[in-house]
Design a protein around this motif. Sequence first.
Motif, PDB file in Angstrom:
ATOM      1  N   GLU A   1      41.949  43.820  44.384  1.00 60.60           N
ATOM      2  CA  GLU A   1      42.416  42.747  43.499  1.00 60.60           C
ATOM      3  C   GLU A   1      41.632  41.459  43.740  1.00 60.60           C
ATOM      4  N   GLU A   2      41.360  41.161  44.998  1.00 61.28           N
ATOM      5  CA  GLU A   2      40.584  39.960  45.312  1.00 61.28           C
ATOM      6  C   GLU A   2      39.151  40.081  44.802  1.00 61.28           C
ATOM      7  N   THR A   3      38.583  41.273  44.934  1.00 62.38           N
ATOM      8  CA  THR A   3      37.221  41.486  44.439  1.00 62.38           C
ATOM      9  C   THR A   3      37.173  41.348  42.928  1.00 62.38           C
ATOM     10  N   GLU A   4      38.169  41.920  42.228  1.00 57.04           N
ATOM     11  CA  GLU A   4      38.215  41.819  40.768  1.00 57.04           C
ATOM     12  C   GLU A   4      38.379  40.377  40.311  1.00 57.04           C
ATOM     13  N   SER A   5      39.042  39.548  41.131  1.00 61.84           N
ATOM     14  CA  SER A   5      39.239  38.152  40.744  1.00 61.84           C
ATOM     15  C   SER A   5      37.915  37.403  40.644  1.00 61.84           C
ATOM     16  N   TYR A   6      36.906  37.868  41.381  1.00 62.73           N
ATOM     17  CA  TYR A   6      35.580  37.255  41.277  1.00 62.73           C
ATOM     18  C   TYR A   6      34.853  37.748  40.026  1.00 62.73           C
ATOM     19  N   MET A   7      35.143  38.978  39.638  1.00 63.00           N
ATOM     20  CA  MET A   7      34.389  39.625  38.565  1.00 63.00           C
ATOM     21  C   MET A   7      35.229  39.707  37.301  1.00 63.00           C
ATOM     22  N   GLN A   8      35.121  38.710  36.468  1.00 66.79           N
ATOM     23  CA  GLN A   8      35.880  38.653  35.223  1.00 66.79           C
ATOM     24  C   GLN A   8      34.938  38.648  34.029  1.00 66.79           C
TER      25      GLN A   8
ATOM     26  N   MET B   1      29.183  35.524  45.256  1.00 70.41           N
ATOM     27  CA  MET B   1      30.250  34.572  45.563  1.00 70.41           C
ATOM     28  C   MET B   1      31.226  35.164  46.584  1.00 70.41           C
ATOM     29  N   ALA B   2      31.620  36.415  46.359  1.00 70.45           N
ATOM     30  CA  ALA B   2      32.537  37.078  47.298  1.00 70.45           C
ATOM     31  C   ALA B   2      31.865  37.278  48.649  1.00 70.45           C
TER      32      ALA B   2
ATOM     33  N   GLY C   1      33.473  48.518  48.322  1.00 72.37           N
ATOM     34  CA  GLY C   1      33.047  49.454  49.358  1.00 72.37           C
ATOM     35  C   GLY C   1      31.979  48.872  50.259  1.00 72.37           C
ATOM     36  N   TRP C   2      31.125  48.033  49.694  1.00 71.69           N
ATOM     37  CA  TRP C   2      30.055  47.411  50.476  1.00 71.69           C
ATOM     38  C   TRP C   2      30.576  46.213  51.275  1.00 71.69           C
ATOM     39  N   LEU C   3      31.424  45.406  50.670  1.00 67.92           N
ATOM     40  CA  LEU C   3      31.960  44.224  51.347  1.00 67.92           C
ATOM     41  C   LEU C   3      32.852  44.579  52.523  1.00 67.92           C
ATOM     42  N   GLN C   4      33.548  45.701  52.413  1.00 64.60           N
ATOM     43  CA  GLN C   4      34.444  46.108  53.499  1.00 64.60           C
ATOM     44  C   GLN C   4      33.711  46.487  54.774  1.00 64.60           C
ATOM     45  N   ASP C   5      32.409  46.644  54.685  1.00 68.08           N
ATOM     46  CA  ASP C   5      31.619  46.954  55.884  1.00 68.08           C
ATOM     47  C   ASP C   5      31.321  45.718  56.721  1.00 68.08           C
TER      48      ASP C   5
END
Length: 248
Positions: free
Chosen positions: A70-77, A123-124, A57-61
């Motif tokens: 899905e891309e955001t989750e790929s950073y957060m594992q 990182m994202a 929600g914050w990055l989309q701004d």
Amino acid sequence: MGKTVKTIVLTLLFLSLSASTALLAYLHFFASDEGNLSGEWTAELDMTEQAAVTALGWLQDIEAVSITLEETESYMQGLTISVNLSFEQTDRSRGTTQGTFSCHILPENYEACREAAYEAFAMAFRELVAQRLRMAGYAGGTDRDAVEALVEQTFGMSTVSYLMSCGPALLPSLEELQAAYDGSGTYEAGEGILTRQFDAGGTAVSKMECYIREGSRLILSQGTDLVPLAADSEHYPMEYTLETNQDQ
């Protein structure tokens, strides 16, 4: 004829006694373990989805760039917080066990997860900032170190520190999690129902849960026949694993 009938009756009686003995042996050596919860148990709270949704929600701004969940989750594992639960049995009677318990979340474990979440968030963030700079025709470098230097120059702190200070809270607070899980007191377990009495400043608070013990696995859930607690319902089911040095 009478001798034959007598032989059959004795045979059936022997088989019946054998079956009963086998059942009692099973209940003693195997089924009894189901109610014996003694030991140190650990469950892992997966924070990945919550952290990713909040970060998204914050990055989309960020203007003119896009990122998916899905891309955001790929950073957060592997963002997990450990819940440590211990039982010590003190009595057993009529198919139920009683004893004491203690449950807690270690602050250092929480902080490690929180730091890992913001490292992934940073990182994202750097990747999207680099994309935005290239789209704007920025002539300077847009690799990780270059973007990090720009962030430090602009905000006077590292990307991780900036996001921790000015970004959203990716995880529930430690106090919220401790309020949901921490506590100690007495328990009673039997017939798949675990009742825990929490000692809270002189006031006993009771919590009833359904449980399944399968060897080194313990699953706690909110049963449909139990009154759900609003603060707890989102945390079920919980799967605990017995510490490997425990012989249960």
